[in-house]
Design an enzyme around this catalytic site. Structure first.
Site, mmCIF file in Angstrom:
data_model
loop_
_atom_site.group_PDB
_atom_site.id
_atom_site.type_symbol
_atom_site.label_atom_id
_atom_site.label_comp_id
_atom_site.label_asym_id
_atom_site.label_seq_id
_atom_site.Cartn_x
_atom_site.Cartn_y
_atom_site.Cartn_z
ATOM 1 N N GLY A 40 -5.611 10.609 -1.040
ATOM 2 C CA GLY A 40 -6.471 11.544 -0.319
ATOM 3 C C GLY A 40 -6.099 13.006 -0.500
ATOM 4 C CE LYS A 54 -1.818 4.144 7.812
ATOM 5 N NZ LYS A 54 -2.249 3.848 6.434
ATOM 6 C CG ASP A 103 -4.369 1.670 4.867
ATOM 7 O OD1 ASP A 103 -3.379 1.683 4.105
ATOM 8 O OD2 ASP A 103 -4.525 2.490 5.783
ATOM 9 N N GLY A 121 0.995 8.414 1.736
ATOM 10 C CA GLY A 121 1.725 9.311 2.619
ATOM 11 C C GLY A 121 2.763 10.151 1.901
ATOM 12 C CE LYS A 134 -2.509 3.539 1.461
ATOM 13 N NZ LYS A 134 -2.435 4.528 2.540
#
Length: 296
Positions: free
Chosen positions: A67, A250, A194, A34, A31
């Site tokens: 996001g 997570k 996720d 970030g 995944k």
């Protein structure tokens, strides 16, 4: 290059060899999100790492988020982002932007980066071949437990068909997957990346599920990194409140994957350059490894 630096590089390669042997032809679901997705140096480093893993015989499968990019595009069109219980409220207009950003802009940038660094990546969404089937996610109203909250076209995974990913693997392509599912009437659903990565790891019976984050991993009560945990120890840390807040989803994703025969789950610091290689191919790693107590 000095003799010492050359020797250090040789030692690193020697350290990686047993891991390359152990994980040869194994599937690793990653995944990607970030800081690693927005910092230019980290983006290129991630792409190179993925290509290297593929070249030495592993089968990386990428699931990405987006996001911040979605929020930025919504802002450009004058639409306010709204969240309920951490989920983005997704009406039809927002969903069209989600599809454009995740399935188009973000997905193709990752594909292009991997290809630029010598890989052969193919971009997908769950709508391609209907391989991620989904239904609408309903949230319970915390104030009125008998009521459900409608947050629009936010989905939960019903099933994943592994055939499309398996077909790409036979031709040595690297799948890059946007977390968009499809409903029974062809409608699109925005799904947490996720969750898609975890479900995909389960479906593919992956060797590893790796979640890139903006933290160093799972921390103890003093803020120190816990480099290795069993599922039992994780449950204890959740019960005593050590693991809380944004880390909980997570961790729960990792636990579910392990409980469905994924060998190990890793929560790693995507802010560290070459985090992926360090976690997979070195002794120390760069995050938290979680496995079942029955596994070595």
């Amino acid at each position: 290059m000095t003799l010492n630096s050359a020797a250090n590089k040789a030692n690193i390669l020697a350290e990686a060899l047993p891991y390359i042997r152990r994980f040869h032809d194994k599937t690793i679901v990653i995944k990607y999100g970030g800081n690693a997705m927005v910092d230019e140096k980290l983006k290129h480093g991630f792409a190179r790492d993925v290509v290297l893993l593929k070249l030495v015989g592993l089968n990386p499968v990428i699931v990405h988020g987006g996001g911040p990019q979605i929020a930025e595009m919504l802002k450009r069109v004058g639409k306010q982002s709204e969240f309920i219980q951490g989920m983005r409220v997704t009406d039809a207009e927002t969903m069209s932007i989600v599809e454009m950003v995740l399935g188009g802009l973000v997905n193709k940038e990752i594909v292009n980066l991997i290809n630029h660094h010598g890989g052969s990546a193919v971009g997908l969404t769950g709508k391609d071949g209907h391989f991620i089937k989904a239904k609408q996610l309903k949230l319970k109203n915390p104030e009125k437990h008998e009521e459900w909250l409608d947050i629009g076209q936010v989905g939960e995974v019903l099933s994943i068909d592994p055939q499309l990913v398996a077909l790409l693997d036979t031709r040595d392509f690297i799948p890059v997957i946007a977390p968009i599912g499809v409903g029974e009437n062809g409608e699109a659903y925005n799904i947490n990346a996720d969750i898609v990565a975890g479900k995909l790891a389960q479906t593919l019976q992956a060797e590893k599920l790796i979640l890139l984050t903006n933290t160093s991993g799972v921390l103890d009560g003093k803020g120190e990194l816990l480099s290795s945990l069993t599922t039992e120890r994780v449950s204890e840390l959740i019960a005593d409140g050590t693991i809380h807040g944004g880390m909980l989803p997570k961790i729960n994703c990792a636990l579910e994957a392990i409980n469905h025969r994924v060998k190990t789950a890793h929560i790693i610091d995507g802010r560290v350059e070459h985090a992926l290689l360090l976690e997979v191919l070195t002794d120390e790693g760069v995050g938290t490894l979680i496995n079942s107590a029955t596994q070595p």
